[in-house]
Write a protein that holds these residues in place. Structure first.
Motif, PDB file in Angstrom:
ATOM      1  N   PRO A 196      10.390  14.979  -5.774  1.00  0.00           N
ATOM      2  CA  PRO A 196      10.960  13.712  -5.292  1.00  0.00           C
ATOM      3  C   PRO A 196      10.088  13.026  -4.243  1.00  0.00           C
ATOM      4  CG  PRO A 196      12.216  15.584  -4.458  1.00  0.00           C
ATOM      5  CD  PRO A 196      11.286  16.117  -5.483  1.00  0.00           C
ATOM      6  N   ALA A 197       9.396  13.799  -3.398  1.00  0.00           N
ATOM      7  CA  ALA A 197       8.531  13.188  -2.386  1.00  0.00           C
ATOM      8  C   ALA A 197       7.375  12.438  -3.045  1.00  0.00           C
ATOM      9  CB  ALA A 197       7.998  14.260  -1.436  1.00  0.00           C
ATOM     10  N   ILE A 198       6.771  13.038  -4.063  1.00  0.00           N
ATOM     11  CA  ILE A 198       5.674  12.380  -4.780  1.00  0.00           C
ATOM     12  C   ILE A 198       6.189  11.170  -5.536  1.00  0.00           C
ATOM     13  CG2 ILE A 198       3.999  12.671  -6.635  1.00  0.00           C
ATOM     14  CD1 ILE A 198       3.729  15.598  -5.777  1.00  0.00           C
ATOM     15  N   ALA A 199       7.355  11.313  -6.178  1.00  0.00           N
ATOM     16  CA  ALA A 199       7.939  10.188  -6.912  1.00  0.00           C
ATOM     17  C   ALA A 199       8.237   9.027  -5.972  1.00  0.00           C
ATOM     18  CB  ALA A 199       9.209  10.632  -7.630  1.00  0.00           C
ATOM     19  N   GLY A 200       8.775   9.328  -4.799  1.00  0.00           N
ATOM     20  CA  GLY A 200       9.061   8.282  -3.824  1.00  0.00           C
ATOM     21  C   GLY A 200       7.801   7.591  -3.346  1.00  0.00           C
ATOM     22  N   ALA A 201       6.727   8.365  -3.109  1.00  0.00           N
ATOM     23  CA  ALA A 201       5.463   7.788  -2.669  1.00  0.00           C
ATOM     24  C   ALA A 201       4.880   6.857  -3.734  1.00  0.00           C
ATOM     25  CB  ALA A 201       4.473   8.890  -2.321  1.00  0.00           C
ATOM     26  N   ILE A 202       4.940   7.290  -4.989  1.00  0.00           N
ATOM     27  CA  ILE A 202       4.433   6.445  -6.084  1.00  0.00           C
ATOM     28  C   ILE A 202       5.261   5.173  -6.199  1.00  0.00           C
ATOM     29  CG2 ILE A 202       4.136   6.319  -8.573  1.00  0.00           C
ATOM     30  CD1 ILE A 202       3.512   9.311  -8.549  1.00  0.00           C
ATOM     31  N   LEU A 203       6.587   5.297  -6.131  1.00  0.00           N
ATOM     32  CA  LEU A 203       7.460   4.117  -6.218  1.00  0.00           C
ATOM     33  C   LEU A 203       7.193   3.170  -5.058  1.00  0.00           C
ATOM     34  CD1 LEU A 203       9.778   2.625  -7.575  1.00  0.00           C
ATOM     35  CD2 LEU A 203      11.389   4.042  -6.290  1.00  0.00           C
ATOM     36  N   LEU A 204       6.958   3.711  -3.873  1.00  0.00           N
ATOM     37  CA  LEU A 204       6.688   2.880  -2.701  1.00  0.00           C
ATOM     38  C   LEU A 204       5.396   2.096  -2.882  1.00  0.00           C
ATOM     39  CD1 LEU A 204       7.988   2.346   0.063  1.00  0.00           C
ATOM     40  CD2 LEU A 204       6.515   4.115   1.020  1.00  0.00           C
ATOM     41  N   ILE A 205       4.370   2.734  -3.435  1.00  0.00           N
ATOM     42  CA  ILE A 205       3.108   2.050  -3.697  1.00  0.00           C
ATOM     43  C   ILE A 205       3.292   0.935  -4.716  1.00  0.00           C
ATOM     44  CG2 ILE A 205       0.798   2.340  -4.677  1.00  0.00           C
ATOM     45  CD1 ILE A 205       0.786   5.180  -3.500  1.00  0.00           C
ATOM     46  N   VAL A 206       4.056   1.237  -5.763  1.00  0.00           N
ATOM     47  CA  VAL A 206       4.294   0.234  -6.813  1.00  0.00           C
ATOM     48  C   VAL A 206       5.061  -0.966  -6.265  1.00  0.00           C
ATOM     49  CG1 VAL A 206       5.523  -0.202  -8.975  1.00  0.00           C
ATOM     50  CG2 VAL A 206       4.205   1.908  -8.690  1.00  0.00           C
ATOM     51  N   VAL A 207       6.095  -0.707  -5.480  1.00  0.00           N
ATOM     52  CA  VAL A 207       6.907  -1.799  -4.929  1.00  0.00           C
ATOM     53  C   VAL A 207       6.078  -2.683  -4.005  1.00  0.00           C
ATOM     54  CG1 VAL A 207       8.868  -2.342  -3.436  1.00  0.00           C
ATOM     55  CG2 VAL A 207       9.088  -0.561  -5.163  1.00  0.00           C
ATOM     56  N   PHE A 208       5.264  -2.078  -3.141  1.00  0.00           N
ATOM     57  CA  PHE A 208       4.427  -2.880  -2.245  1.00  0.00           C
ATOM     58  C   PHE A 208       3.351  -3.628  -3.008  1.00  0.00           C
ATOM     59  CE2 PHE A 208       6.258  -0.513   1.298  1.00  0.00           C
ATOM     60  CZ  PHE A 208       6.306  -1.488   2.294  1.00  0.00           C
ATOM     61  N   ALA A 209       2.845  -3.021  -4.106  1.00  0.00           N
ATOM     62  CA  ALA A 209       1.816  -3.688  -4.903  1.00  0.00           C
ATOM     63  C   ALA A 209       2.386  -4.916  -5.613  1.00  0.00           C
ATOM     64  CB  ALA A 209       1.236  -2.724  -5.928  1.00  0.00           C
ATOM     65  N   MET A 210       3.692  -4.863  -5.945  1.00  0.00           N
ATOM     66  CA  MET A 210       4.336  -5.992  -6.624  1.00  0.00           C
ATOM     67  C   MET A 210       4.651  -7.128  -5.656  1.00  0.00           C
ATOM     68  SD  MET A 210       6.887  -3.882  -9.154  1.00  0.00           S
ATOM     69  CE  MET A 210       7.695  -5.395  -9.713  1.00  0.00           C
ATOM     70  N   GLY A 211       4.556  -6.828  -4.353  1.00  0.00           N
ATOM     71  CA  GLY A 211       4.787  -7.887  -3.358  1.00  0.00           C
ATOM     72  C   GLY A 211       6.163  -7.970  -2.889  1.00  0.00           C
TER      73      GLY A 211
END
Length: 211
Positions: A196-211
């Motif tokens: 879950p920690a890795i999944a959260g980190a990936i999701l956080l990167i994706v969300v910030f990349a989308m603006g």
């Protein structure tokens, strides 16, 4: 399904009360702030908050609530943030605490995250022992009441980490000859924390990349 040996551990559990309490407080704060952002945030804020919680909560649990050492009659189970090490007592070569608590087994060294070493605590205990030794000095060989209250003559105090290390050494010497204490150390990764920690980190990167 867990691959750890099925055994019954004794009631000896060593963990850091300060880390446990701190972890509870951090979780309450994270859930309060993150939950408010999820429920009241606008735009991508709820998704960012959700991703941050998904990443942060497992890490808080890993470094505060999870670390513990379980001492049984046959095995010692060391639960660190991302690994669980199961060590038969006969495989224990040494247990020591310098700047950190460590156990040597099977030719390898493992950290004991749940037994933090405090140099300040050691200094405080050393000063108290020194004062107790001076107070117990008596030309007639008597022992002061203050020294007796601290454990009696010849029984200097110990810092919490050093006392835990002494307890673990005693348990290793006591239990190593037992038939159920034979074997080699095994290590299991805590995927329930890491995933879950890795999944959260990936999701956080994706969300910030989308603006």
């Amino acid at each position: 399904m867990s691959t750890e040996p099925q055994t019954t551990y004794a009631d000896r559990v060593f963990r850091s009360p300060a880390a446990f309490v701190g972890g509870i407080l951090l979780l309450v704060l994270a859930l309060w702030l993150g939950g408010d952002a999820v429920l009241r945030g606008e735009g991508n804020t709820p998704w960012r908050a959700l991703a941050a919680l998904l990443c942060a909560v497992p890490l808080v649990v890993a470094f505060t609530l999870r670390p513990a050492v379980y001492a049984g009659t046959g095995l010692l189970r060391v639960r660190n943030p991302f690994r669980t090490i199961t060590i038969p007592w006969a495989a224990v070569e040494d247990v020591r605490a310098s700047y950190s608590s460590e156990i040597f087994a099977g030719g390898k060294k493992y950290q004991l995250w749940s037994v933090p070493v405090s140099l300040r605590s050691r200094k405080r205990v050393a000063n108290r022992n020194s004062r107790a030794a001076k107070a117990s000095d008596d030309p007639y060989g008597r022992i002061s009441s203050s020294a007796a209250a601290r454990g009696g003559a010849g029984q200097p105090g110990r810092a919490p980490a050093d006392q835990t290390i002494a307890d673990l050494r005693e348990l290793a010497a006591l239990n190593a000859p037992r038939p159920e204490a034979q074997g080699t150390p095994t290590v299991r990764w805590a995927y329930e924390i890491m995933a879950p920690a890795i999944a959260g980190a990936i999701l956080l990167i994706v969300v910030f990349a989308m603006g």
